[in-house]
Design a protein around this motif. Structure first.
Motif, PDB file in Angstrom:
ATOM      1  N   PHE A 189      32.542  41.167  43.690  1.00  0.00           N
ATOM      2  CA  PHE A 189      32.527  42.050  45.049  1.00  0.00           C
ATOM      3  C   PHE A 189      32.672  41.392  46.249  1.00  0.00           C
ATOM      4  O   PHE A 189      33.517  41.781  47.106  1.00  0.00           O
ATOM      5  CB  PHE A 189      31.391  43.266  44.739  1.00  0.00           C
ATOM      6  N   ILE A 190      31.868  40.182  46.434  1.00  0.00           N
ATOM      7  CA  ILE A 190      31.784  39.834  47.711  1.00  0.00           C
ATOM      8  C   ILE A 190      33.077  39.213  48.065  1.00  0.00           C
ATOM      9  O   ILE A 190      33.396  39.274  49.251  1.00  0.00           O
ATOM     10  CB  ILE A 190      30.595  38.898  47.831  1.00  0.00           C
ATOM     11  N   TYR A 191      33.845  38.541  47.163  1.00  0.00           N
ATOM     12  CA  TYR A 191      34.848  37.783  47.432  1.00  0.00           C
ATOM     13  C   TYR A 191      36.178  38.458  47.157  1.00  0.00           C
ATOM     14  O   TYR A 191      37.400  38.176  47.357  1.00  0.00           O
ATOM     15  CB  TYR A 191      34.986  36.371  46.739  1.00  0.00           C
ATOM     16  N   ARG A 192      36.086  39.969  46.620  1.00  0.00           N
ATOM     17  CA  ARG A 192      37.265  40.628  46.210  1.00  0.00           C
ATOM     18  C   ARG A 192      38.113  40.735  47.584  1.00  0.00           C
ATOM     19  O   ARG A 192      39.407  40.574  47.503  1.00  0.00           O
ATOM     20  CB  ARG A 192      36.762  41.868  45.736  1.00  0.00           C
ATOM     21  N   PRO A 193      37.646  41.050  48.754  1.00  0.00           N
ATOM     22  CA  PRO A 193      38.606  41.179  50.032  1.00  0.00           C
ATOM     23  C   PRO A 193      39.521  40.010  50.357  1.00  0.00           C
ATOM     24  O   PRO A 193      40.589  40.142  50.849  1.00  0.00           O
ATOM     25  CB  PRO A 193      37.632  41.537  51.031  1.00  0.00           C
ATOM     26  N   VAL A 194      38.935  38.959  50.015  1.00  0.00           N
ATOM     27  CA  VAL A 194      39.485  37.600  50.276  1.00  0.00           C
ATOM     28  C   VAL A 194      40.627  37.287  49.401  1.00  0.00           C
ATOM     29  O   VAL A 194      41.782  37.021  49.617  1.00  0.00           O
ATOM     30  CB  VAL A 194      38.588  36.490  50.106  1.00  0.00           C
ATOM     31  N   ARG A 195      40.175  37.721  48.024  1.00  0.00           N
ATOM     32  CA  ARG A 195      41.433  37.596  46.819  1.00  0.00           C
ATOM     33  C   ARG A 195      42.399  38.680  47.213  1.00  0.00           C
ATOM     34  O   ARG A 195      43.654  38.383  47.095  1.00  0.00           O
ATOM     35  CB  ARG A 195      40.529  38.066  45.602  1.00  0.00           C
TER      36      ARG A 195
END
Length: 728
Positions: free
Chosen positions: A507-513
């Motif tokens: 979840f933490i890195y989903r916006p980056v992905r």
């Protein structure tokens, strides 16, 4: 892949199959037999990670120098013996293997839970008997080996198939790994990595010819045996009743073989005594209970056939069930054996030439719906409903995944202020191929009909060829899969599912992905209210992995015109380096801190980007956590082990400079990093992971991409249950 029960059978019942060999002596014999040919060993790198990673204090990971030293010693041992190494890594999960992949991930989840339970109850680190590979180790290993001058490949299909193919086609000395499938493939010799003594280069060689002697089979029979016993293509339960039928009629049961061992002996006896006797006179499906799994069974047998190989079990002399023909690979101009089932009219290829790296779709069983296409019938009707989280005012459209027939959520974020379109047809242009699943009918007050697009690049696209090359040569990871299939996966990480303080990295890195997806797949047209989706198979607490999360790209805001992939990847112009930095900062949504970050030296700049992003996303991290991250990065530079034991804060100025950059950038996002003395009162009453109050909900400074948009997304596309995740 792997054959059920075969490893234990070889060790307990047929130990003569295993022979101690000296690889250096074998290499010398190879040079004598093939003058001018360098002895080469193909290494299944994924099987070797446990062998290479030896630290006792493994739970926190991070022993990079110790690990790199082990890799260097490994390479040096073979190099000094005049042996060349070729390393292969897993590069994707084949659609037909997804169920098995999910099963293993769920099993790993249970193992990880035991690890954290042990730590909490014993207050000490588990021993190697509970060892779990540190997160990201396989990716880091690729780059470590490349820095050591080694040739590494990332697979475009099942890695063990490419390993076996390379070993056969290049007349290699052998395969180094730990997978019983290397006993099934008709390829070069198979050496055990688990039994390797690096000092003497002695190990165990497992001989498939001796295995066949023990079982009364030919090498060409082994793929059939593997499928009847169960592997990653044919589930173990598919032929369970058949195996016990063989066992009940088997007259030579051995007491020392155990139940599984006697099943292997009984099935082998059936193959040699019954099937081979009637082959050519009786259809194989009359001899085996194939039922609706016929196409899957033939696919499983064909999966073991390397380029140029055929199977006697896929050819019928008279009115055969299977006929064989040759299909030319358009890229390599080589012939690929195809097996045709005349009843289902489906072709089962015997795979492709790994040198050409050409993918050929495998057959599909219409009843089991194996390996369903990404593009589906547009005439099929699927209903969708729009739901809104009352806490976050977050819209998430629900649709039916055409592969799993289950509802999945399509992720959108409040920062993207988009609405879904009423009608948009599939489009095709020279650069992007748009595949639309079944039309989704909307039944809400606005009577809108969202379109769910699975976008992949045109296979002839030049930039896709570049991405493919980077993938194959281990220069990137996941990028090619996103561009070619619109699907990615992330395996298990060491996360405590009961920890209420920290959210999952998925979840933490989903916006980056999501911003990376926008760069890779291209933005949707201006005015359109729906974009493409990417199928994410990410392991995180609460995710049953019954179906993927369908995740939309996020628009990327970059100063000036957004650069193309061609410019970012291929251009050598001096100004492009600045554009690359702008793009990196935009993916982390840190463009407002560009000036401060640009003043930080590389590679500490990347560290600062990561720390700022993490601390803005997760406000349960404290000032002491920030101190620890920065201190570790600074104090380890250029220090030997003995120096690290007595290190002082000699780099205090640089420490404070980096700390200031991170804290300043976080303050712009209304994120004040406090010490733990203030933390207890500041965070009293917070619910923790995925709770409504445990993380920040957004920015008040004009940068809506920060905050914690992942907290509003729910546990992916799974069916919601009545637990702590239900809050979504």
């Amino acid at each position: 892949m792997g054959v059920r029960g075969l490893q234990g059978f070889v060790g307990s019942t047929c130990p003569h199959i295993c022979t101690v060999v000296n690889i250096q002596e074998l290499a010398e014999n190879h040079r004598t037999k093939y003058p001018g040919c360098t002895p080469t060993i193909v290494v299944d790198a994924m099987c070797c990670l446990r062998y290479w990673y030896t630290p006792e204090s493994w739970i926190c990971g991070g022993q990079w120098r110790e690990y790199f030293s082990a890799l260097r010693d490994f390479v040096a041992a073979f190099t000094s013996a005049g042996i060349k190494l070729i390393f292969f890594f897993d590069g994707m999960v084949e659609p037909g293997k997804r169920d098995e992949w999910v099963k293993r991930r769920l099993k790993n989840n249970r193992e990880i839970s035991k690890i954290f339970h042990y730590i909490k109850s014993k207050r000490e680190q588990p021993g190697r008997n509970m060892f779990f590979i540190p997160s990201g180790l396989a990716i880091f290993t690729r780059f470590a080996l490349k820095s050591l001058g080694q040739e590494t490949f990332c697979s475009l299909q099942e890695a063990d198939y490419e390993v076996a193919s390379y070993g056969l086609q290049h007349n290699c000395l052998g395969i180094l790994g730990e997978d019983t499938d290397y006993l099934i493939y008709d390829t070069c010799p198979y050496f055990s990595i688990g039994d390797l003594c690096l000092e003497t280069l002695e190990t165990i060689m497992l001989c498939r010819e001796k295995l066949c002697e023990s079982l009364g089979l030919h090498v060409a029979d082994l793929p059939l045996l593997a499928c009847l016993l169960g592997n990653d293509i044919t589930p173990e339960g598919m032929f369970e009743s058949f195996r016990y039928k063989c066992l009940s009629s088997y007259a030579s049961v051995k007491e020392n073989a155990g139940k599984k061992g006697n099943i292997i002996l009984a099935v082998s006896d059936y193959i040699s005594r019954v099937l081979r006797l009637y082959q050519g006179e009786k259809k194989i499906e009359d001899m085996l209970p194939l039922g609706p799994n016929k196409a899957l069974f033939y696919k499983g047998v064909a999966a073991y056939l390397l380029p140029g190989q055929t199977s006697p079990w896929l050819v019928q002399k008279s009115k055969g069930i299977i006929t064989e023909k040759q299909v030319v690979n358009p890229e390599s101009k080589q012939e690929v054996p195809m097996c045709l089932d005349p009843e289902s009219k489906q072709e089962v290829p015997a795979r492709t030439n790994p040198e050409s790296m050409q993918e050929v779709p495998m057959c599909t069983d219409p009843e089991s719906n194996q390996e369903a296409s990404m593009c589906t019938d547009p005439e099929s009707k699927q209903e969708a409903s729009m739901c809104t989280d009352p806490e976050s005012n977050q819209e998430a459209s629900m649709c039916t995944d055409p592969e799993s027939k289950q509802e999945v959520s399509i992720y959108t974020y409040p920062e993207v202020k988009q609405k879904l379109p009423s009608e948009t047809g599939a489009e095709y242009n020279p650069e992007v191929l748009v595949c639309t699943p079944p039309e989704v009918k909307q039944e809400d007050a606005m009577d809108m009909e969202p379109e769910i697009k699975q976008v992949t690049m045109d296979s002839d696209s030049e930039i896709l060829k570049v991405a493919r090359m980077h993938h194959v040569h281990s220069e990137s990871y996941l990028v090619y899969n996103i561009m070619s299939t619109g699907e990615i996966e992330c395996s298990n990480t060491l996360e405590d599912e009961l920890d209420q303080a920290l959210p999952s990295q998925a979840f933490i890195y989903r916006p980056v992905r999501q911003r990376v997806y926008a760069l890779l797949l291209g933005d949707w047209k201006d005015g359109a209210r729906s974009g493409p989706v990417v199928k994410e198979w990410f392991v995180y607490p609460g995710n049953s992995l019954k179906h993927p999360d369908l995740v939309r790209p996020l628009q990327v805001t970059i100063q000036g015109r957004k650069p193309s992939l061609e410019v970012l990847w291929l251009s050598q112009e001096p100004a492009v380096q600045a554009r690359r930095l702008d793009t990196l900062l935009a993916c982390f949504n840190l463009s407002s801190s560009r000036e401060d970050l640009q003043a930080v030296e590389s590679p500490l700049r990347a560290l600062c980007c990561l720390l700022i992003y993490i601390f803005v996303q997760v406000d349960t991290l404290s000032l002491e956590d920030l101190h620890a991250f920065i201190a570790q990065a600074l104090c380890l530079q250029g220090k030997s082990t003995s120096q690290l034991m007595n290190v002082q804060r000699s780099w205090l100025t640089k420490f404070h400079n980096l700390k200031a950059v991170v804290c300043k950038a976080c303050s712009k996002e209304n994120r004040r990093i406090v010490g733990r003395t203030h933390w207890n009162s500041h965070y009293t009453g917070r619910l923790g992971r995925q709770g409504s109050s445990s993380h920040r909900t957004g920015s008040t400074h004009g940068h809506p991409g920060h905050g914690q948009p992942w907290r509003d997304q729910g546990p992916g596309g799974r069916q919601y249950e009545h637990d702590q995740w239900r809050r979504y």
